[in-house]
Design a protein around this motif. Structure first.
Motif, PDB file in Angstrom:
ATOM      1  N   ARG A 165      19.680   1.387  39.478  1.00  0.00           N
ATOM      2  CA  ARG A 165      20.222   0.391  40.399  1.00  0.00           C
ATOM      3  C   ARG A 165      19.368  -0.863  40.395  1.00  0.00           C
ATOM      4  O   ARG A 165      18.197  -0.838  40.036  1.00  0.00           O
ATOM      5  CB  ARG A 165      20.278   0.961  41.802  1.00  0.00           C
ATOM      6  CG  ARG A 165      21.279   2.084  41.940  1.00  0.00           C
ATOM      7  CD  ARG A 165      21.137   2.716  43.288  1.00  0.00           C
ATOM      8  NE  ARG A 165      20.158   3.782  43.156  1.00  0.00           N
ATOM      9  CZ  ARG A 165      20.311   4.996  43.643  1.00  0.00           C
ATOM     10  NH1 ARG A 165      21.368   5.291  44.324  1.00  0.00           N
ATOM     11  NH2 ARG A 165      19.411   5.912  43.470  1.00  0.00           N
ATOM     12  N   GLY A 166      19.945  -1.966  40.793  1.00  0.00           N
ATOM     13  CA  GLY A 166      19.211  -3.212  41.006  1.00  0.00           C
ATOM     14  C   GLY A 166      18.562  -3.770  39.759  1.00  0.00           C
ATOM     15  O   GLY A 166      19.149  -3.756  38.678  1.00  0.00           O
ATOM     16  N   GLU A 167      17.331  -4.270  39.922  1.00  0.00           N
ATOM     17  CA  GLU A 167      16.632  -4.910  38.814  1.00  0.00           C
ATOM     18  C   GLU A 167      16.369  -3.947  37.668  1.00  0.00           C
ATOM     19  O   GLU A 167      16.337  -4.351  36.506  1.00  0.00           O
ATOM     20  CB  GLU A 167      15.321  -5.524  39.301  1.00  0.00           C
ATOM     21  CG  GLU A 167      15.545  -6.779  40.123  1.00  0.00           C
ATOM     22  CD  GLU A 167      14.242  -7.471  40.460  1.00  0.00           C
ATOM     23  OE1 GLU A 167      13.291  -7.393  39.659  1.00  0.00           O
ATOM     24  OE2 GLU A 167      14.192  -8.098  41.529  1.00  0.00           O
ATOM     25  N   ALA A 168      16.159  -2.666  37.969  1.00  0.00           N
ATOM     26  CA  ALA A 168      15.944  -1.678  36.910  1.00  0.00           C
ATOM     27  C   ALA A 168      17.188  -1.571  36.021  1.00  0.00           C
ATOM     28  O   ALA A 168      17.088  -1.387  34.816  1.00  0.00           O
ATOM     29  CB  ALA A 168      15.590  -0.321  37.500  1.00  0.00           C
ATOM     30  N   GLY A 169      18.360  -1.709  36.615  1.00  0.00           N
ATOM     31  CA  GLY A 169      19.596  -1.693  35.827  1.00  0.00           C
ATOM     32  C   GLY A 169      19.691  -2.902  34.930  1.00  0.00           C
ATOM     33  O   GLY A 169      20.094  -2.800  33.766  1.00  0.00           O
ATOM     34  N   ALA A 170      19.306  -4.057  35.442  1.00  0.00           N
ATOM     35  CA  ALA A 170      19.319  -5.274  34.624  1.00  0.00           C
ATOM     36  C   ALA A 170      18.317  -5.164  33.486  1.00  0.00           C
ATOM     37  O   ALA A 170      18.612  -5.556  32.345  1.00  0.00           O
ATOM     38  CB  ALA A 170      19.001  -6.494  35.492  1.00  0.00           C
ATOM     39  N   GLU A 171      17.137  -4.610  33.759  1.00  0.00           N
ATOM     40  CA  GLU A 171      16.146  -4.426  32.693  1.00  0.00           C
ATOM     41  C   GLU A 171      16.657  -3.462  31.633  1.00  0.00           C
ATOM     42  O   GLU A 171      16.458  -3.677  30.442  1.00  0.00           O
ATOM     43  CB  GLU A 171      14.824  -3.921  33.277  1.00  0.00           C
ATOM     44  CG  GLU A 171      13.749  -3.812  32.221  1.00  0.00           C
ATOM     45  CD  GLU A 171      12.412  -3.355  32.764  1.00  0.00           C
ATOM     46  OE1 GLU A 171      11.602  -2.867  31.944  1.00  0.00           O
ATOM     47  OE2 GLU A 171      12.159  -3.471  33.970  1.00  0.00           O
ATOM     48  N   MET A 172      17.331  -2.390  32.069  1.00  0.00           N
ATOM     49  CA  MET A 172      17.895  -1.433  31.121  1.00  0.00           C
ATOM     50  C   MET A 172      18.907  -2.134  30.213  1.00  0.00           C
ATOM     51  O   MET A 172      18.859  -2.000  28.998  1.00  0.00           O
ATOM     52  CB  MET A 172      18.577  -0.281  31.870  1.00  0.00           C
ATOM     53  CG  MET A 172      19.339   0.663  30.960  1.00  0.00           C
ATOM     54  SD  MET A 172      20.599   1.642  31.812  1.00  0.00           S
ATOM     55  CE  MET A 172      21.686   0.405  32.472  1.00  0.00           C
ATOM     56  N   ARG A 173      19.804  -2.904  30.794  1.00  0.00           N
ATOM     57  CA  ARG A 173      20.826  -3.588  29.986  1.00  0.00           C
ATOM     58  C   ARG A 173      20.185  -4.582  29.027  1.00  0.00           C
ATOM     59  O   ARG A 173      20.571  -4.656  27.858  1.00  0.00           O
ATOM     60  CB  ARG A 173      21.832  -4.273  30.908  1.00  0.00           C
ATOM     61  CG  ARG A 173      22.723  -3.293  31.661  1.00  0.00           C
ATOM     62  CD  ARG A 173      23.810  -3.985  32.461  1.00  0.00           C
ATOM     63  NE  ARG A 173      23.316  -4.902  33.469  1.00  0.00           N
ATOM     64  CZ  ARG A 173      22.922  -4.533  34.694  1.00  0.00           C
ATOM     65  NH1 ARG A 173      22.950  -3.272  35.047  1.00  0.00           N
ATOM     66  NH2 ARG A 173      22.497  -5.438  35.560  1.00  0.00           N
ATOM     67  N   ASN A 174      19.197  -5.331  29.488  1.00  0.00           N
ATOM     68  CA  ASN A 174      18.512  -6.281  28.612  1.00  0.00           C
ATOM     69  C   ASN A 174      17.772  -5.570  27.486  1.00  0.00           C
ATOM     70  O   ASN A 174      17.766  -6.037  26.344  1.00  0.00           O
ATOM     71  CB  ASN A 174      17.547  -7.161  29.408  1.00  0.00           C
ATOM     72  CG  ASN A 174      18.274  -8.170  30.256  1.00  0.00           C
ATOM     73  OD1 ASN A 174      19.394  -8.571  29.962  1.00  0.00           O
ATOM     74  ND2 ASN A 174      17.640  -8.581  31.341  1.00  0.00           N
TER      75      ASN A 174
END
Length: 183
Positions: A165-174
């Motif tokens: 969730r949240g920023e961790a999800g964005a980091e995963m996608r990046n």
């Protein structure tokens, strides 16, 4: 199939020009059949879906097999495609609960992972969070250290829990986007 992690990754893959196929495993949602508890029939189902999909899309350059949590198991058993560059992406691999999730057939998956990661043609990305609710980060660290010499990229997502969730999800996608661009 409708999991938020997979949904967000689908958008990332689509933006990279990939065709995306998501499907429910047996007995999940409106799919038919029953879960096997070993994951072996589900792995064959994935192979059938991939073969069907490859027949629908001409000139596939890269086959990206993405597994999240329990979905890592059938992805792990999927072989490299003989004519297409194949990559395996394993997110939040269920390391600690593996014996229970596979009705104590976990050696099938550890053997498959060993074979995959020791294959010089394989490209594997393993993503895990340092706050995973099911597997302690120390256990992940010990586990991924075994892959350092192989063609495996292991990425710890700071603040990442099992559900991304949240920023961790964005980091995963990046991370997935950058890794695919590199491979």
């Amino acid at each position: 199939m409708d999991d938020q992690v997979l949904h967000s990754l689908s958008n990332t893959l689509l933006s990279q020009g990939f065709h995306v196929v998501r499907f429910n495993s047996r007995g999940v949602g409106r799919s038919t059949g029953r879960a096997s508890f070993t994951g072996l029939p589900e792995a064959r189902d994935l192979q059938d879906v991939v073969q069907w999909s490859m027949n629908q899309v001409p000139n596939v350059g890269t086959l990206a097999l993405v597994g999240y949590s329990h979905g890592c198991l059938p992805v792990l058993l999927h072989p490299l495609h003989p004519q297409v560059h194949t990559v395996h992406i394993l997110i939040s691999f269920p390391l600690s609960p593996l014996p229970l999730l596979t009705a104590f057939h976990s050696s099938t998956y550890t053997s498959a992972l060993s074979a995959l990661t020791s294959n010089p043609q394989a490209r594997v990305l393993i993503l895990y969070g340092d706050r995973d609710q099911f597997t302690a980060v120390g256990k992940y660290h010990s586990w991924v250290n075994a892959f350092k010499a192989n063609s495996v990229d292991c990425v710890q997502v700071a603040g990442g829990d099992h559900f991304r969730r949240g920023e961790a999800g964005a980091e995963m996608r990046n991370t997935v986007k950058e890794w695919l661009n590199h491979h």
